[in-house]
Design an enzyme around this catalytic site. Structure first.
Site: not given
Length: 380
Positions: A156, A363
């Site tokens: 990713f 995040e």
């Protein structure tokens, strides 16, 4: 920042970013999404205005601004395209790691190009087998003289295949966080390869690919700081990254709300404009209220980060969770209030919904944000 107001210089920089976004990003955002175009030229124009190294020191070309400034800038850019703003955020986070933990030689070698975005940077922590459990990463860096030999893969990775530098978390020692170090890996090093561009729900205007290391030789001189502090570097970067991605959610949601207000002024049903129905008035009132609450919270957390407050990590986690959840909820409600037109690509609302959904995952997932907050509370 005053208690409830932004000073004039912060407002001016926010407005500059918003004007740039309206002129150079917004007219192309739907096309970039549809064509999966990575708008490097537009990002370099943003960098020429100081957005390539917002909180990098000025001696190497950075703007030397605070995290609150960064939040204002990224929120403004995201009103035009959350995907483009989010990649600029990732690039800034990677550059900050080099500025903060790199040697003077490393800073001067890489940061002038990064601040102009002539060099593009990616951040590589997540792996196929370790996402939220980041300290379990398996990519190894074995010392061989003046080089490390890297083997493993990252998953990713935004910008993969297009970036010039990769700030990579690798295992140089034993198990757990203390065995992790940070290397800056050039994009053209032999043995570095990339998986296919992932087919994603949103964030189509930036490539997302697996990064594969097969006996990649990277100079020891490319290590940031000492061996064993890589996990600390990664987590420090993510504190600020969480503020950034929350800001991107705010900008996207504000654009969706603004579009909804315009639509309900024009659309008629049952002989009245939609904005004359009290039920819909209440819904947009709630959307605006919740968005303003998230914005105020995020700015407050950014100010705490800038002051280095003891509870800054907790506040960043809280603000990230709240802003990304609120941003998605507001955008999703905006789609509903557009009716069938909200589901059509040409109106731009469904793109915002698709783009903002992933902010609740990356995040640090919002479940991990709750874990950080809970541990900080219960640990006391």
């Amino acid at each position: 920042m005053g208690l409830f107001t932004l000073p004039e210089d912060q407002i001016a920089i926010r407005d500059m970013a918003r004007d740039f976004a309206a002129e150079r990003i917004a007219p192309h955002a739907l096309e970039w999404d549809e064509q999966k175009h990575f708008p490097v030229d537009a990002m370099r124009e943003a960098a020429a205005l100081g957005m390539g190294g917002v909180y990098v020191r000025e001696d190497v070309g950075g703007s030397g601004l605070s995290r609150l400034y960064a939040a204002l800038i990224l929120e403004a850019l995201a009103t035009a395209c959350p995907t483009t703003s989010a990649f600029i955020s990732i690039h800034n986070m990677s550059s900050w790691m080099i500025d903060t933990y790199g040697s003077e030689a490393q800073r001067r070698a890489w940061l002038p190009g990064l601040c102009s975005m002539e060099l593009i940077a990616s951040y590589a922590l997540t792996e196929p087998g370790s996402g939220s459990d980041a300290a379990a990463l398996r990519t190894t860096a074995r010392r061989d003289g003046d080089h490390y030999v890297l083997n493993g893969s990252k998953q990713f990775i935004s910008g993969a295949g297009a970036s010039d530098l990769y700030v990579v978390m690798v295992r140089t020692g034993g198990e757990g966080p203390s065995g992790i170090s940070t290397l800056v890996v050039p994009g053209d090093v032999p043995g570095l390869s990339f998986g296919p561009n992932e087919r994603k729900m949103g964030w189509n205007a930036q490539p997302t690919r697996q990064v594969v290391f097969a006996d990649c030789r990277v100079p020891v001189a490319n290590r940031l700081g000492e061996e064993g502090i890589g996990f600390k570097i990664a987590m420090a970067g993510l504190d600020g990254g969480r503020l950034n991605i929350g800001a991107c959610s705010l900008g996207g949601a504000q654009a969706a709300l603004d579009a909804t207000l315009a639509y309900t002024r024009e659309r008629k049903a049952f002989g009245k404009r939609l904005d004359e129905f009290q039920a819909l008035q209440f819904r947009v009132a709630d959307m605006a209220t919740e968005l303003e609450a998230a914005r105020t919270f995020l700015y407050s957390a950014a100010a705490a980060y800038d002051r280095k407050d003891a509870d800054a990590t907790r506040l960043c986690a809280m603000a990230k969770r709240f802003a990304t959840d609120t941003g998605f909820a507001v955008a999703n409600e905006a789609l509903q209030l557009h009716g069938g037109y909200g589901y059509l690509a040409e109106y731009g609302i469904e793109k915002i919904v698709r783009d903002l959904r992933v902010h609740q995952i990356l995040e640090g997932t919002n479940e991990i944000m709750r874990l950080i907050v809970a541990r900080s509370l219960i640990g006391r």
